[in-house]
Every structure is written in C-alpha cells, then in structure tokens.
Design a protein around this motif. Sequence first.
Motif: not given
Length: 326
Positions: A145-153, A204-213, A228-237
């Motif tokens: 599960t990944v998260m992208v903040m911002g949907q410009g080009s 909701d989509h990570t069971g409260g753990k945060g995204v992997d990337y 920072i609050g949305m990245i999970g354990l040993e996750g990458n940003g």
Amino acid sequence: MKMRASHVVGKHHIVCEQVDMLEPVKGEVLVKSEWAAICGSDVHTVHSDIPLPARIAKPGTPGHEGIGYVQDSLAEGYDKGDLILTVPGYENRTGTFCDYQVIQPRYMVKVPQTDVPLEELLMAQQFGTTLYALRQLPVDVVGKTVMVMGQGSAGLFFAWSLKRAGAKTVIASDYNDARLAISKHFGVDVPVKPGQEAFQAVMDHTGGKGVDYLVEAVGNSEALAQSIGMIGLEGNGLFFGQPMTKELVPFNFHDFQRRRMTINSHTETLREPHLLSFKYALDLIVNRQIDVSPLLSHTFKMDEIEKAMDYATTYKDNARKVCIKF
C-alpha cells in the motif's frame, strides 16, 4: 529581431514582453518553440517566500518544459526541422517561455517520428523527473500500500509508476476535485482530500499500520509534517515537492526514529548522463504505454503568460496542466 518572452518582474508578477532574439553560438541550437507547460516549480518560483534566483532575469524563465523545432544549429547531430524536447538547465541563456530558445545539446532530447500530439509529448519533461526520482532509491512496492500526497502532474505520474510497479493499493490526496477525478486514470485506487480524510484512509487500508511507501509531491509545510504520521514501520518516503519556504518545518521526530523510516529527496534530473529518464518517459508516451491527455486542461497564448500562471496557481476553472501554445 524581437521575440516574445516572459519576465518575472517581482514576487507574484510575471509578464510577457518583447526582447532581442538571441543568436546561437558554437555548440548551441536555436529552437523555435511550439509548446511550453507550466510546472509546479514555476508557480513556486513566482509565488513562494524564497528569494528569486538570479537566473530568473533570463528571457523565458522560469519555464523549463518545452518542445519545438530546430531553426538553426551550431552543434553536431542536430539539423533544421528536428523535433526537440527541451529541458533547459540553469546555465542556458533562455527558458522555454519564449518564441525562440537558445539551448545546449545536453539539455535536448530528439523526439522520434510519431503521431502523438506535441502537447502530449511535452509531458515527458515532468514525467521524466518523477521516473528519475523513483530510480535513485528503488523500493519494492509489489503487493504493498502506497500514498501519494498531491495530484498535480508529478503526483499523477508517481501514482501511475507505483501502480505499474505492482503496488496493490494506491491512495492519493489533493484539494482539487478535477485532479482527483482523473487520478484513477493514472492508477489511483483511493482518491481522498488532504488532512484528516487522507490520514483516515491510510489507517483504514493498512489496519492502522501506515503505508509502506509515501511520495510527498506538494511541498508545503502541512503536507511534510503530516507525511511522517502516515508511513509505517520501516517504511520509505520520497520528498519531491519543492518547498515554498526556507523556514524550518517541524515534524514528529519520535515517530520517524521509532519506526525506523528511510526518507530521501531527489531533484536535478538534468544531471543524469544522457537524460535517460526523459528519454524513457518520451518512449512510454510515444509507444502509448501511458495516456497523458487527461492531464491537459487549459491552453494560453504567450501574450497571456500572466493569466496562464494565475490559472496554474489557483486551479481556476478546474485547471490541471496549463500550457502555452506558440
């Protein structure tokens, strides 16, 4: 001979004016502009609290996304009539917001024969910067599960690339409804508004753990702090968005340290030898592996650069990618 070119008069103020057309010297190429596009970094340059750089005095700046035909060449390997994607660096004598660009070959990519419209080929510049950034510290996102903040080009291209790389769920946030509306076309599974809605979607989509990337493609303090609050354990940003300020941005160092995160940031795609990321982006568009047409929303004339910049800044009339047609 005169030509039209942009000129940043001061903060929040860009105009079109008549200037002397520059002639290429040995090792340079003169390109007749056909299209240019406004990048989020152009908006930041004109409107942020960061002092204007000295290079902004050059004709056609801060534009750096352009496409056009060679008019005159004093460099080997380029002939009159060649179609060129232009990605000018800081030392170039012009930007892309002008009728004619004087540019060095190291900042040019030849465009192969294709029936893809020029304005779509132009999107390879922004696309290439995101491909380059993702390649600098590769992360395996297959089934994650990944998260992208911002949907410009840039954010849309990040979403497309991560989905193509195998991400199971791509969550993406933006305040602009028009951008969220096209995000699914670029691989987004869960489009949401920033802030609490975005945070809740991640939980909701990570069971409260945060995204992997997570990719931050906004550049404002609020987004950086929340990421920072949305990245999970040993996750990458990946922090990609250009900052709007040089002031310190507070973030939750406790979560960053305890979750053993890896955060990186990459810019200056122009430093890449042979501009491989731009070439790869161009190939994907030419071979119709990606359809960039939903990005394009508004087209203005060069004389309307101030209005075009306003649309790109305020998202007026659901503006997405704003372009200049010469």
